[in-house]
Design a protein around this motif. Structure first.
Motif, mmCIF file in Angstrom:
data_model
loop_
_atom_site.group_PDB
_atom_site.id
_atom_site.type_symbol
_atom_site.label_atom_id
_atom_site.label_comp_id
_atom_site.label_asym_id
_atom_site.label_seq_id
_atom_site.Cartn_x
_atom_site.Cartn_y
_atom_site.Cartn_z
ATOM 1 N N LEU A 121 -13.907 -12.635 -24.013
ATOM 2 C CA LEU A 121 -15.335 -12.779 -23.715
ATOM 3 C C LEU A 121 -15.815 -11.662 -22.792
ATOM 4 N N ARG A 122 -15.071 -11.341 -21.754
ATOM 5 C CA ARG A 122 -15.479 -10.257 -20.858
ATOM 6 C C ARG A 122 -15.385 -8.905 -21.535
ATOM 7 N N GLU A 123 -14.382 -8.735 -22.397
ATOM 8 C CA GLU A 123 -14.245 -7.461 -23.106
ATOM 9 C C GLU A 123 -15.425 -7.209 -24.051
ATOM 10 N N ALA A 124 -16.040 -8.287 -24.524
ATOM 11 C CA ALA A 124 -17.162 -8.163 -25.469
ATOM 12 C C ALA A 124 -18.506 -8.236 -24.766
ATOM 13 N N HIS A 125 -18.546 -8.013 -23.465
ATOM 14 C CA HIS A 125 -19.799 -8.107 -22.707
ATOM 15 C C HIS A 125 -20.908 -7.287 -23.372
ATOM 16 N N VAL A 176 -17.706 -16.757 -16.656
ATOM 17 C CA VAL A 176 -16.301 -16.823 -17.026
ATOM 18 C C VAL A 176 -15.456 -16.961 -15.758
ATOM 19 N N ILE A 177 -14.576 -17.941 -15.783
ATOM 20 C CA ILE A 177 -13.623 -18.127 -14.680
ATOM 21 C C ILE A 177 -12.229 -17.916 -15.261
ATOM 22 N N PRO A 178 -11.580 -16.791 -14.953
ATOM 23 C CA PRO A 178 -10.231 -16.546 -15.489
ATOM 24 C C PRO A 178 -9.246 -17.613 -15.018
ATOM 25 N N LEU A 179 -8.244 -17.855 -15.836
ATOM 26 C CA LEU A 179 -7.217 -18.823 -15.499
ATOM 27 C C LEU A 179 -6.535 -18.408 -14.190
ATOM 28 N N GLY A 180 -6.468 -19.329 -13.239
ATOM 29 C CA GLY A 180 -5.828 -19.045 -11.962
ATOM 30 C C GLY A 180 -6.716 -18.382 -10.939
ATOM 31 N N PRO A 213 -17.075 -16.547 -10.240
ATOM 32 C CA PRO A 213 -17.041 -16.361 -11.703
ATOM 33 C C PRO A 213 -17.736 -15.065 -12.107
ATOM 34 N N TRP A 214 -17.375 -14.577 -13.271
ATOM 35 C CA TRP A 214 -17.972 -13.353 -13.808
ATOM 36 C C TRP A 214 -19.160 -13.721 -14.693
#
Length: 358
Positions: A122-126, A155-159, A164-165
């Motif tokens: 998802l972040r890569e496809a911003h 987006v909240i990455p795992l861990g 959030p982004w």
């Protein structure tokens, strides 16, 4: 009362021109999606609206091989997001334990073997589009996280324990089954279904748009002939068998078959005996009437070609009968008779499109 009896000739002609313009836009902007059936054109009109909107979530449904991925990519390429990344993810191929990390990313050390942080798809496809195919296979826990993302675009990455982004990504979801059935079975979240179902587009199976079979077959033959330096064409008998088959694998099955036939037949005509047994057995004309003559078979395909050619010329001349007749070198009376013979009227969007013969 029929529309032709309500609207004036000028209004009918204006409506026909509008439909012709819409179909021309589809041909120019969705060149890899071939067909003339009203159900397909209706789906592509919805895809055009989705492309022009650029923001709303889209739910593409249809059987495997019906063209969902092609439509998803066409929506992206004709939207304001075309310059940004486009990513395709098949949810069925995502292991449940890794789906969260692959979509949303993870921090270093968040799980075993997490030796480095990742951004996630998802972040890569911003700024762009993510097509989530077979979304009904997504793990329920990840469905909950996707629902939250669709609500706040964060987006909240795992861990992660940080902020959030903010991510601007359009989601196009695909499914080869009715998601409401998956909801009823407890495999899919009802709230996620409604969040995804903003703009639903249903891709019709090939068996429901028989008129497009020969159009697609010739389209693929032309592609593979050019790529492989061959000159292969369909015989009338082979064309009849293709028309009678139900195509459970849809357009993908037809495409793969045409590639195989170009390789096997190369520079000769494709005969009925060159086709797989399951296709020939589905053609009642070939099975029940083994003595059918070549003349009869050719007459069927020639009539289909004539109908298609007349329709194309009519559309090219704005559905104006006199101008079309002049272009064909025939009289207006002759053309009017052919239009009646083949069931072609100015309300073309509600009529079956002509099929293309080899």
């Amino acid at each position: 009362m029929r529309k032709e009896e309500i609207l004036t000739p000028q209004e009918l002609e204006a409506e026909a021109r509008l439909r012709a313009d819409e179909e021309r836009w589809i041909r120019e902007n969705f060149p890899d999606i071939v067909g003339q059936h009203p159900n397909l054109l209706g789906a592509l009109q919805m895809a055009r609206m989705a492309a022009e909107d650029g923001e709303c979530t889209v739910l593409l449904t249809g059987e495997t091989g019906s063209g969902k991925e092609l439509v998803a990519q066409a929506i992206h390429e004709n939207s304001c997001r075309r310059a940004a990344p486009y990513r395709t993810v098949n949810a069925a191929s995502l292991p449940a334990e890794l789906a969260d990390s692959l979509l949303f990313g993870h921090e270093k050390g968040s799980f075993t073997d997490a030796h480095a942080a990742t951004r996630g798809i998802l972040r890569e496809a911003h700024g762009g589009t993510v097509f989530l195919d077979e979304i009904q296979e997504l793990d329920l826990r990840v469905q909950a996280k996707l629902l939250r993302f669709l609500q706040d675009h964060r987006v909240i990455p795992l861990g992660s324990v940080g902020e959030p982004w903010e991510v601007d990504v359009r989601i196009i979801a695909g499914s080869n089954e009715n998601l409401l059935d998956a909801v009823a079975a407890g495999r899919f979240r009802r709230d996620l279904y409604y969040r995804l179902n903003v703009l639903p587009i249903e891709m019709p199976p090939l068996r429901e748009r028989k008129e497009d079979i020969l159009l697609l077959a010739n389209h693929f033959l032309a592609q593979f002939n050019e790529a492989k330096g061959c000159d292969t064409a369909l015989s009338p008998e082979a064309a009849a068998a293709l028309m009678a088959y139900d195509w459970p694998g849809n357009v993908r099955e037809l495409r793969n078959l045409m590639e195989r036939l170009v390789i096997l037949c190369r520079n000769r005509e494709i005969r009925a005996e060159d086709l797989p047994r399951e296709i020939v057995s589905g053609a009642p004309e070939l099975e029940e009437r083994p003595l059918r003559t070549l003349r009869e078979a050719r007459a069927v395909v020639v009539a289909a070609f004539e109908r298609d050619f007349i329709y194309r010329q009519w559309a090219a001349h704005g559905f104006h009968v006199t101008r079309t007749a002049e272009a064909l070198g025939e009289s207006r009376q002759w053309l009017s008779k052919q239009l009646r013979k083949y069931g072609l009227t100015t309300s073309v969007g509600r009529r079956a499109r002509p099929r293309l013969a080899p």
